[in-house]
Design a protein around this motif. Structure first.
Motif, PDB file in Angstrom:
ATOM      1  N   ARG C 136       2.821 -24.734 -54.971  1.00  0.00           N
ATOM      2  CA  ARG C 136       3.660 -23.573 -54.677  1.00  0.00           C
ATOM      3  C   ARG C 136       2.799 -22.360 -54.349  1.00  0.00           C
ATOM      4  NH1 ARG C 136       9.415 -24.452 -54.820  1.00  0.00           N
ATOM      5  NH2 ARG C 136       9.540 -26.566 -55.624  1.00  0.00           N
ATOM      6  N   GLU C 137       3.396 -21.449 -53.613  1.00  0.00           N
ATOM      7  CA  GLU C 137       2.792 -20.131 -53.425  1.00  0.00           C
ATOM      8  C   GLU C 137       3.192 -19.269 -54.619  1.00  0.00           C
ATOM      9  OE1 GLU C 137       0.888 -19.777 -51.021  1.00  0.00           O
ATOM     10  OE2 GLU C 137       1.508 -21.220 -49.494  1.00  0.00           O
ATOM     11  N   TYR C 138       2.533 -18.104 -54.764  1.00  0.00           N
ATOM     12  CA  TYR C 138       2.863 -17.257 -55.905  1.00  0.00           C
ATOM     13  C   TYR C 138       4.327 -16.845 -55.902  1.00  0.00           C
ATOM     14  CZ  TYR C 138      -1.789 -17.141 -57.744  1.00  0.00           C
ATOM     15  OH  TYR C 138      -2.964 -17.509 -58.327  1.00  0.00           O
ATOM     16  N   GLY C 139       4.895 -16.668 -54.732  1.00  0.00           N
ATOM     17  CA  GLY C 139       6.293 -16.259 -54.661  1.00  0.00           C
ATOM     18  C   GLY C 139       7.278 -17.347 -55.043  1.00  0.00           C
ATOM     19  N   GLY C 140       6.779 -18.559 -55.246  1.00  0.00           N
ATOM     20  CA  GLY C 140       7.664 -19.637 -55.663  1.00  0.00           C
ATOM     21  C   GLY C 140       8.065 -20.581 -54.555  1.00  0.00           C
TER      22      GLY C 140
END
Lengths: 220, 257, 637
Positions: C136-140
C-alpha cells in the motif's frame, strides 16, 4: 454451550484467568511489601498498622482475603489444568531439544509456582495463625514475631529462597500476563519487559530485605 | 565433509520408532541440508535399504513442507531459515547431527520424519478466512488500508504453515500459527466483521486438535523460519478476550419471510 | 481430431460478455447434484475448487502435498498484473492484452488473452476482499510497480511473496468450503489416471500416498489444475514434487497436448554449484530494475569482479539492446547470457554464470534504498551462496521456470476430451511462446475464480450425463493399469536410483531442448531418450513397498511420465521450424542473432494427439489469426 464454559474450556481462557488472578496477587504483593517495610520505621508503626488492619479495617481485610483466596485457587487450578494439557500435547519427547528463548523465569514457572504455594501455606501458618512458631511468638506483636523468627537462620533462608522463586515468577508472570490480556508494547523486541523487571526486582527486594535485615541485626 | 547422523526411523503411524545412526560421506559444504539427505538416501537405496522419508517440496523456504528437528532445534541452527535453506557449511566437519520429526500429539508421525499437519488446515477451516465469495467484491481501491496496517498484516501473513512453532514449543502449542492468521486478518478492515468470531473459533479448534497452551516461552518466535513475532499471540489473546466478552450466541431459524 | 476452439463471434471486447449470456446455466437447486473433481490446489485449482463449492457444486479436490496450501504457486515472488490503470500511466485492458500477445510472440489465442486482460481487474478486487495484504501507499491505496520490462506500472505485489499471499487467499476460501462440507479434500493423494466413459471424462484413479490405496472417484466433470512440467529438466525452479503425471495420463486418454516445446527459461536464477544440486532458486526478475548484467571482456578472466576495471567489462545487455537494456524480456535475456557463457566468458567456478551488479545502483540511491527494495532477495542469495551481494556482484544464470505449453483447451478451457477442463499452467492457452512476468498468477486466478467456474455450467447443462459410479468396468481397468505399473517399478530391482535417471534425462533435455535447439540436436535427443527410458524401466531401483508412504515410488511414476513427455517436447521442437519466444532454433534467426518467426508456416498451435505407445503422435494444427494485434517482429533494441 454457554459463553463462560466456552471461555473456561479453552487454553486461552484459562490463561486469561491465570493472568487476571496473577495481577490481583501482584497488587496485593505491592501493598504487602509496603506494609512490611514499616518495620524499618519503628516497632510501634508496624504494630499499629497491624492493629488497624485487624480492628477498624477488619471487614476490608476479609474482603481482600476472600478475593485473594479465590485468585490463588483460580491461579492454581488453571495452572494445573494447563500443565496437564501441555504435557499431553507432547507424548513422545525429543531425543535432543535445545531451548533458545525460554528464560529461567519462564522455565521455572511450574516448579517455582509449587514452591510458592507451599510457601504461602507455611507463611500463613507462621505469621497469620501463629500455628507454626519457630520461636515463641505473640498475637498482635508482628514486629516482635518477625524479629524472633528471622533471627533463626533456616527461617530466613527459607524466606530468601522463596522470594527468589517469587522474583523469577514475577519476571515472567508480570510480563506474560499483560500479553495474555492482549497488551502489545509496540517495542520491536517482544521480549522487552521493563515494567516486569522493575516489578520483579522491587517486590523481591522489598520482601527480602526484611528477613535479611533482621538476621544481620540491622534492625533490633 | 563427513558426518554422523542419528535419524528417527518409524515405518508407519502405528509402528514403533527408534533413532538409527548413518554416515554421510563426502558432502559438499555448499549442499543444502536436504541435498545432504538426498545423498544419504541414494546410498541407502543402492545398498538395498529403505531411504529416509522426509517432507520437502519447493526447497526455497516458502512452501512450508520441510520439517526437521535438527540437533534439538526446529529447522536447525540458523535463525529465520527453513530446513531447505540451511546449508552444510553451517556444520563442522565430523559433526554428529540428530534429526527428528516434529513431536506434537496433534502431528502424528506418518513415516520417519514425515508428520501429518492437517490439524493446521482444520484450524484455518474453523475460521481463518474472510468470507468473500467470488464475484461480490467491490473495487480494490475502495477499501483504504494504511501502510502500517498492511505491513503488520503482511508480517503475520508470511507464515508458511510449517508447524515449527508447535514443534519448538515446550508445551506443544500452535499459538504462533493461530495467532499469525488471526493477526493477519484482524489487522485489515476487510477482516473486521468476522474478527472476534474468527478468534474464538480458531482458538477452540486449536485446542480441540490437542495442541498445548501458550506460556509465552517465546521458543516459537526463534524457531519460526519467517521470524513471526509473538506479538501476534498477544493479538490473538486480545481478540479472543473481546470475542468471549462480546459475542452473542448465534440465533438460528430467524429466516427470511 | 477436430480442434474446435469455440471462440465466440463478435468484436473482441464483447466476446466474453456475449458468451456468458449465451452459455446455459445450471439451476441453483441442481448444482448440488453435480460432482466436480479438481486436481491440484494451486492458484488455479484452489480458486476453482473454492468457487465451485461457493456456487453449490459438490467438489472433490486432490493434491499430492500434505496440505492444499503448499502448491507451488506459493513460490511466485514478483507480482500479479492487472489493467487497473490506478497509476494513470496509460494502461488499459487493451494494452495489457496487446502486451501479452506480443510478449507471447504471437503464438497465443487473441480471444483468450483479451478475456484474461478483462478479468485481471476483477482478480485484484477479489483478492483484496479476501484479505490479501498487497503493498500500500501511505494514503491507503494500492501500490504498483513496473515489472518484467513493462512500460506501465500494473503489477500488484505483496513484498516478494505475492504468490504465497494470493495462494493463501484461495486456500483460505477453499478451507472455508472444506469446513462447510462442500469440498472433500484429499491431501497426499496423487491422480494416476483419468477415466473416460463413452468418450467423456467421468472420473480419476488416485493413489493414497500414505496407505498406497488405489482408489476411484467418479464425477460429472474433471478439472486439472496440476501445474507445469518444467521438472522434465530435473533442475528447474519448480518444486521437487511438481510433475506432469496428471496431464500426461489425460494425454494418453485422448487429450491433445499443445505446444509442448514452449518452455520458459528465467534469466535470474542462482547458478548451479555442484552435482548434488537438487533444484535451482529463482531470484525475482525485479532485480534487473537496478542490477546491471555484465561479464569480463576477456575470456577466462578469473580476477575478482571488483578488480576488473569498467573498460574491461562487457555490459552485454545494455550493449546489444540499448533501449531496453537490462530489462529485455526473459527469453531474450536468457539467450544472451547463454551465448556469452558459450563463448567462454561466463563467471564462477563452473563458467555458467554472469554478474548482476548493484554497485552503480548502490552508488546512485544508497545501500539503504537497495536494502528496502530487495532486502529479502539479497538475504536469500547470501543464505544460499554465502556471498554478500551488497559487496560483490551476484552471479546468475538462466534456469527452467515455466512451461507455456500444456493440454490444449478451447475457449471454455475444455480439452479435447469432453468434460475434462484444464486450467492454469497445465493448459496452453494464454502465454503463447513466452510468458511475461507477473502474468502466471493472473492467468491461474482468472481461470480458477472466473472462467472455468462459469463455462463448466454450460457443459453440465448441455451434456447428457448418465449417472456413473466407480463400479463401472472403466474404473476397474484403470485401477488395474495403475496397480500393474506400480508393481513393475518395484519389481525392476535394478542398479540405478530414480534420481540418477531423472538427472540424466534432465541433462539431455537441457543440452538439446533447452535454451537453444537445433534439428541435429533434437534428433540426437530423440534417439537417446527412448534408449534411456528403456534402461530406466529395466534397471531402476525402487526400494520399499506399495502399501506405505514410498517417496521413491512416487518419483519413479513421475519420471516415467517425464521420459515420454520429453520425447514429445523434442518432437514438437523439431517440427516447429522457426524461432519464437522461448523456442529458439539456431537455424532460424535474424542476421544479428534474434529469434526469427515464420508466421506464414507456423502461426498455429501444435496440438499433439496420442496414437498408442511406440506410435508417432498425430500433429493437429489450430491456426492462429491476429485481427487486433498486428504480427510484427519483436524488437527490444
Amino acid at each position: 454451550m454457554n459463553r463462560a464454559t466456552r471461555f473456561w474450556r479453552s487454553t486461552v481462557g484459562k490463561k486469561i484467568v491465570m493472568a487476571v488472578s496473577g495481577i490481583i496477587m501482584i497488587g496485593f504483593l505491592i501493598l504487602h511489601a509496603a506494609g512490611n517495610l514499616q518495620i524499618f520505621e519503628s516497632s510501634a508503626k508496624l504494630n499499629t498498622y497491624s492493629a488497624f488492619l485487624h480492628g477498624p479495617a477488619n471487614e476490608l481485610l476479609w474482603v481482600v482475603r476472600i478475593v485473594l483466596f479465590v485468585a490463588v485457587i483460580a491461579h492454581i487450578v488453571s495452572a494445573y489444568q494447563l500443565t496437564m494439557l501441555d504435557r499431553a500435547a507432547r507424548p513422545v519427547p525429543y531425543a535432543q531439544k535445545k531451548l533458545q528463548a525460554a528464560t529461567i523465569g519462564s522455565r521455572t514457572m511450574r516448579v517455582g509456582g509449587v514452591l510458592l504455594a507451599l510457601f504461602i501455606v507455611l507463611h500463613i501458618l507462621h505469621f497469620t495463625t501463629l500455628t507454626l512458631q519457630p520461636a515463641p511468638m505473640a498475637a498482635g506483636d508482628v514486629y516482635g514475631n518477625a524479629i524472633a523468627s528471622f533471627r533463626i537462620w533456616w527461617v530466613t533462608a527459607f524466606y530468601v529462597i522463596a522470594m527468589i522463586a517469587l522474583g523469577l515468577h514475577l519476571y515472567h508472570g508480570a510480563w506474560s500476563s499483560a500479553r495474555t490480556l492482549g497488551f502489545e508494547q509496540g517495542h520491536s523486541d517482544p521480549f522487552h519487559r521493563p515494567v516486569a523487571v522493575t516489578l520483579a526486582v522491587l517486590i523481591w527486594a522489598g520482601f527480602t530485605i526484611v528477613p535479611v535485615a533482621v538476621f544481620f541485626h540491622w534492625i533490633s | 565433509m563427513n558426518l554422523t547422523l542419528r535419524v528417527w526411523r518409524q515405518a508407519g503411524p502405528k509402528a514403533p520408532g527408534r533413532m538409527v545412526e548413518y554416515k554421510a560421506a563426502d558432502i559438499s559444504p555448499e549442499a543444502s541440508f536436504l541435498e545432504m539427505m538426498d545423498v544419504v538416501n541414494e546410498t541407502l537405496t543402492l545398498r538395498g535399504d529403505e531411504p529416509i522419508a522426509f517432507d520437502h517440496d519447493c526447497r526455497e523456504g516458502i512452501c512450508g513442507m520441510c520439517s526437521m528437528m535438527i540437533n534439538g532445534v526446529a529447522h536447525g541452527p540458523n535463525r529465520g531459515t527453513a530446513t531447505c535453506q540451511l546449508h552444510m557449511r553451517s556444520f563442522e566437519d565430523g559433526a554428529l547431527i540428530y534429526i527428528e520429526p516434529w513431536r506434537v500429539r496433534a502431528f502424528p508421525v506418518v513415516k520417519d520424519l514425515c508428520v501429518d499437519r492437517s490439524a493446521l488446515d482444520r484450524i484455518v477451516a474453523a475460521g481463518g478466512f474472510i468470507t468473500a465469495a467470488t464475484g461480490g467484491a467491490q473495487d480494490a481501491n475502495s477499501v483504504l488500508v494504511s501502510k502500517a496496517d498492511a505491513d503488520l498484516a503482511m508480517d503475520a501473513a508470511a507464515c508458511i504453515g510449517c508447524g515449527a512453532c508447535a514443534a519448538a514449543c515446550p508445551n506443544g502449542s500452535a499459538s504462533l500459527f493461530t495467532g499469525a492468521k488471526i493477526s493477519h486478518l484482524g489487522q485489515l478492515p476487510q477482516g473486521q466483521p468476522e474478527r472476534y468470531r474468527r478468534a474464538l473459533a480458531m482458538v477452540e479448534q486449536h485446542d480441540a486438535e490437542g495442541f498445548g497452551g501458550c506460556t509465552l516461552h517465546g521458543e516459537c518466535q526463534l524457531a519460526c523460519p519467517k521470524e513471526i513475532s509473538i506479538d501476534t499471540i498477544a493479538r490473538m489473546h486480545r481478540d479472543f478476550l473481546v470475542g468471549a466478552a462480546t459475542t452473542r450466541e448465534e440465533r438460528s431459524g430467524s429466516g427470511v419471510g | 481430431m477436430e480442434l474446435r476452439a469455440r471462440v465466440p463471434e463478435g468484436p473482441i471486447e464483447q466476446k466474453w460478455d456475449s458468451h456468458r449470456f449465451e452459455m446455459k446455466l445450471v439451476n441453483p437447486a441442481n448444482k448440488r447434484k453435480y460432482t466436480i473433481i479438481v486436481v491440484g490446489t494451486g492458484l488455479a485449482g484452489g480458486s476453482a475448487a473454492a468457487t465451485l463449492a461457493e456456487l453449490g457444486y459438490n467438489v472433490k479436490c486432490f493434491c499430492f502435498q500434505d496440505s492444499p496450501r503448499r502448491a507451488h504457486s506459493i513460490a511466485a515472488q514478483g507480482g500479479i498484473n492487472a489493467a487497473k490503470n490506478y497509476q494513470n500511466d496509460g494502461d488499459s485492458i487493451y494494452r495489457l492484452f496487446y502486451d501479452t500477445v506480443k510478449g507471447g510472440d504471437f503464438r497465443s489465442r487473441e480471444a483468450n488473452v483479451y478475456r484474461l486482460a478483462q478479468i485481471s481487474v476483477n482478480i485484484i478486487d477479489q483478492c483484496v476482499a479476501q484479505g490479501v495484504p498487497f503493498a500500500r501507499e501511505y494514503g491507503g491505496l494500492l501500490a504498483n510497480r513496473s515489472f518484467g520490462g513493462a512500460q506501465v506500472s500494473r503489477t500488484f505485489y505483496a513484498r516478494g511473496q505475492t504468490g504465497q499471499q494470493l495462494l493463501l487467499g484461495a486456500y483460505q476460501a477453499l478451507e472455508r468450503q472444506i469446513g462447510k462440507g462442500m469440498v472433500q479434500m484429499y491431501p497426499r493423494t496423487e491422480m494416476l489416471d483419468l477415466v473416460v466413459i463413452d468418450g467423456v471424462a467421468r472420473g480419476i484413479v488416485t493413489r493414497n500416498l500414505v496407505t498406497g490405496a488405489i482408489e476411484s472417484h467418479a464425477a460429472d466433470a474433471v478439472i486439472l489444475g496440476s501445474g507445469g512440467y518444467g521438472n522434465v529438466f530435473y533442475l528447474s525452479t519448480n518444486a521437487k514434487g511438481s510433475n506432469a503425471t496428471a496431464i500426461w495420463r489425460a494425454y494418453k486418454r485422448g487429450a491433445a497436448f499443445a505446444n509442448p516445446c514452449f518452455t520458459q527459461i528465467h534469466p535470474t536464477c542462482i547458478p548451479k554449484s555442484g552435482e548434488y544440486q537438487s533444484k535451482l532458486t529463482l531470484m525475482s526478475e525485479s532485480l534487473r530494475n537496478d542490477g546491471r548484467v555484465w561479464v569480463p571482456l576477456k575470456k577466462g578472466d578469473t580476477r575478482s569482479p571488483d578488480t576488473i576495471p569498467a573498460e574491461e567489462r562487457d555490459y552485454f545487455l545494455e550493449r546489444r539492446y540499448p533501449s531496453f537494456g537490462n530489462l529485455v524480456p526473459r527469453d531474450v535475456a536468457s539467450r544472451a547470457a547463454k551465448s556469452i557463457c558459450d563463448e567462454g566468458r561466463g563467471v564462477g567456478t563452473t563458467g555458467l554464470g554472469v554478474y548482476l551488479d548493484f554497485a552503480s545502483a548502490i552508488e546512485r540511491v544508497g545501500e539503504a534504498t537497495i536494502r528496502e527494495r530487495y532486502g529479502n532477495l539479497f538475504e536469500m542469495y547470501q543464505r544460499i551462496t554465502d556471498e554478500n551481494p551488497y559487496k560483490v556482484p551476484m552471479r546468475i544464470y538462466p534456469a527452467v521456470h515455466y512451461t507455456m505449453g500444456g493440454l490444449w483447451v478451447d475457449y471454455n478451457l475444455m480439452s479435447t476430451i469432453p468434460g475434462l477442463h484444464v486450467i492454469g499452467e497445465a493448459n496452453f492457452s494464454d502465454h503463447g511462446a513466452n510468458r511475461l512476468g507477473a502474468s502466471a498468477l493472473m492467468q491461474g486466478l482468472a481461470d480458477g475464480y472466473f472462467i472455468v467456474t462459469n463455462t463448466i455450467a454450460d457443459y453440465l447443462a448441455t451434456a447428457k450425463l448418465p449417472p456413473v459410479d466407480t463400479s463401472r468396468g472403466e474404473f476397474r481397468d484403470a485401477e488395474a493399469h495403475v496397480a500393474a505399473r506400480t508393481k513393475r517399478f518395484l519389481a525392476a530391482k535394478g542398479t540405478r536410483t530414480v534420481d540418477s535417471f531423472h538427472r540424466e534425462l534432465g541433462n539431455l533435455m537441457w543440452e538439446y531442448c533447452g535454451m537453444s535447439r537445433t534439428a541435429e540436436g533434437l534428433q540426437t535427443a530423440l534417439e537417446k531418450i527412448p534408449k534411456l527410458r528403456e534402461e530406466f524401466w529395466r534397471d531402476v531401483n525402487v526400494p520399499g513397498s506399495a502399501d506405505t508412504l514410498n517417496q521413491a515410488l512416487e518419483k519413479a511414476g513421475r519420471v516415467a511420465d517425464f521420459f515420454e513427455l520429453a520425447e514429445l517436447m523434442c518432437l514438437d521442437a523439431l517440427e516447429r521450424r522457426e524461432s519464437c519466444g522461448g523456442h529458439f532454433r539456431e537455424e532460424y534467426r535474424t542476421p544479428d542473432g534474434e529469434a526469427l518467426r515464420d508466421d506464414e508456416h507456423f502461426a498455429y498451435v501444435a496440438a499433439w494427439e496420442y496414437a498408442g505407445d511406440g506410435a508417432r503422435p498425430v500433429l493437429n494444427k489450430e491456426p492462429l489469426t491476429f485481427d487486433y494485434v498486428h504480427l510484427a517482429q519483436r524488437s527490444y533494441k
